[in-house]
Design an enzyme around this catalytic site. Structure first.
Site, PDB file in Angstrom:
ATOM      1  N   GLY A  22       0.833  -1.195   0.000  1.00 21.28           N
ATOM      2  CA  GLY A  22       0.000   0.000   0.000  1.00 21.28           C
ATOM      3  C   GLY A  22       0.868   1.246   0.000  1.00 21.28           C
ATOM      4  O   GLY A  22       2.025   1.212   0.425  1.00 21.28           O
ATOM      5  N   GLN A  28       2.922   9.996   1.161  1.00 25.40           N
ATOM      6  CA  GLN A  28       4.224   9.302   1.180  1.00 25.40           C
ATOM      7  C   GLN A  28       5.072   9.653  -0.035  1.00 25.40           C
ATOM      8  O   GLN A  28       6.281   9.383  -0.047  1.00 25.40           O
ATOM      9  CB  GLN A  28       4.036   7.781   1.246  1.00 25.40           C
ATOM     10  CG  GLN A  28       3.475   7.317   2.584  1.00 25.40           C
ATOM     11  CD  GLN A  28       3.338   5.808   2.609  1.00 25.40           C
ATOM     12  OE1 GLN A  28       2.366   5.264   2.112  1.00 25.40           O
ATOM     13  NE2 GLN A  28       4.318   5.136   3.169  1.00 25.40           N
ATOM     14  N   CYS A  81       5.789  -0.122   7.034  1.00 25.24           N
ATOM     15  CA  CYS A  81       5.439   1.047   6.225  1.00 25.24           C
ATOM     16  C   CYS A  81       6.622   1.374   5.324  1.00 25.24           C
ATOM     17  O   CYS A  81       7.772   1.327   5.772  1.00 25.24           O
ATOM     18  CB  CYS A  81       5.133   2.219   7.147  1.00 25.24           C
ATOM     19  SG  CYS A  81       4.651   3.714   6.260  1.00 25.24           S
ATOM     20  N   LEU A  82       6.333   1.720   4.083  1.00 22.10           N
ATOM     21  CA  LEU A  82       7.411   2.065   3.151  1.00 22.10           C
ATOM     22  C   LEU A  82       8.147   3.330   3.584  1.00 22.10           C
ATOM     23  O   LEU A  82       9.250   3.591   3.115  1.00 22.10           O
ATOM     24  CB  LEU A  82       6.847   2.238   1.737  1.00 22.10           C
ATOM     25  CG  LEU A  82       6.316   0.950   1.085  1.00 22.10           C
ATOM     26  CD1 LEU A  82       5.666   1.264  -0.250  1.00 22.10           C
ATOM     27  CD2 LEU A  82       7.420  -0.079   0.907  1.00 22.10           C
ATOM     28  N   HIS A 127      -4.499   1.486   7.578  1.00 20.97           N
ATOM     29  CA  HIS A 127      -3.145   2.066   7.593  1.00 20.97           C
ATOM     30  C   HIS A 127      -3.059   3.245   6.618  1.00 20.97           C
ATOM     31  O   HIS A 127      -2.523   4.310   6.961  1.00 20.97           O
ATOM     32  CB  HIS A 127      -2.149   0.956   7.232  1.00 20.97           C
ATOM     33  CG  HIS A 127      -0.721   1.392   7.147  1.00 20.97           C
ATOM     34  ND1 HIS A 127       0.245   0.950   8.019  1.00 20.97           N
ATOM     35  CD2 HIS A 127      -0.082   2.217   6.266  1.00 20.97           C
ATOM     36  CE1 HIS A 127       1.408   1.504   7.695  1.00 20.97           C
ATOM     37  NE2 HIS A 127       1.244   2.267   6.631  1.00 20.97           N
ATOM     38  N   GLU A 128      -3.602   3.053   5.419  1.00 24.82           N
ATOM     39  CA  GLU A 128      -3.496   4.118   4.404  1.00 24.82           C
ATOM     40  C   GLU A 128      -4.377   5.321   4.758  1.00 24.82           C
ATOM     41  O   GLU A 128      -3.978   6.462   4.543  1.00 24.82           O
ATOM     42  CB  GLU A 128      -3.844   3.589   3.010  1.00 24.82           C
ATOM     43  CG  GLU A 128      -2.986   2.428   2.505  1.00 24.82           C
ATOM     44  CD  GLU A 128      -1.494   2.597   2.690  1.00 24.82           C
ATOM     45  OE1 GLU A 128      -0.987   3.730   2.734  1.00 24.82           O
ATOM     46  OE2 GLU A 128      -0.815   1.555   2.816  1.00 24.82           O
ATOM     47  N   HIS A 133      -2.609   7.501   7.067  1.00 18.58           N
ATOM     48  CA  HIS A 133      -1.647   8.383   6.389  1.00 18.58           C
ATOM     49  C   HIS A 133      -2.331   9.674   5.919  1.00 18.58           C
ATOM     50  O   HIS A 133      -1.744  10.753   5.997  1.00 18.58           O
ATOM     51  CB  HIS A 133      -1.039   7.693   5.161  1.00 18.58           C
ATOM     52  CG  HIS A 133       0.163   6.836   5.444  1.00 18.58           C
ATOM     53  ND1 HIS A 133       1.310   7.319   6.028  1.00 18.58           N
ATOM     54  CD2 HIS A 133       0.404   5.526   5.192  1.00 18.58           C
ATOM     55  CE1 HIS A 133       2.200   6.331   6.126  1.00 18.58           C
ATOM     56  NE2 HIS A 133       1.673   5.233   5.630  1.00 18.58           N
TER      57      HIS A 133
HETATM   58 NI    NI Z   1       2.539   3.389   5.498  1.00 20.33          NI
END
Ligand code: NI
Length: 158
Positions: free
Chosen positions: A46, A51, A88-89, A130-131, A134
């Site tokens: 995701g 991000q 998380c990226l 999670h997204e 963000h």
């Molecule tokens: Ni993330």
């Protein structure tokens, strides 16, 4: 399509509330394509627009069932809980235990700005939560139970 730079934890853009998308302009279409490319390149499940430094309510997800694009996503209902390692990226190579709903019903718009609802469980429910966090300026690290740990294989990062 082009790869975009993924912002890392500590970048102030990750703590801002994102704006709703009113229409899918060519710029938003490009953003979506670039986000998918960037997410797949990083082996993520995701990615949220902040991000890549864009404060718009756009997320891309793929938990193995193909790409899911959600514009202006909202949770309509949730129930149950699941606790698992989450990454998380924006904090690569690390994970922590986070409790999320095990089931969510969410509403969003697709890349043609058509409204849809999705009924999601397990990893997909986790990824959606999670997204959306963000888009509200929140990282999973705020909700971690216990320590954040190193992960060997870069598993399921969002
Ligand atoms: Ni993330």
């Amino acid at each position: 399509m082009a790869l975009r730079t993924i912002r890392m934890l500590g970048d102030p853009v990750l703590n801002k509330v994102c704006r709703e998308v009113k229409e899918v302009t060519p710029k938003i279409s490009t953003l979506i394509s670039d986000m998918l490319e960037t997410m797949y390149d990083a082996n993520g499940v995701g990615l949220a627009a902040p991000q890549v430094g864009v404060l718009k309510r756009v997320v891309t997800i793929d938990v193995g069932d193909g790409p899911l694009i959600m514009i202006n996503p909202q949770i309509l209902a949730s129930d149950g809980t699941q606790t698992a390692g989450e990454g998380c990226l924006s904090l690569p190579g690390k994970a922590g235990q986070v409790t999320r709903p095990n089931h969510v019903v969410a509403r969003a718009y697709n890349e043609q700005m058509q409204e849809f609802e999705i009924d999601a469980t397990e990893l997909l429910a986790r990824a959606i939560c999670h997204e959306i966090d963000h888009l509200e300026g929140h990282m999973y690290t705020e909700f971690v139970e216990g320590d954040i740990y190193e992960v060997e294989d870069e598993g399921e990062e969002e």
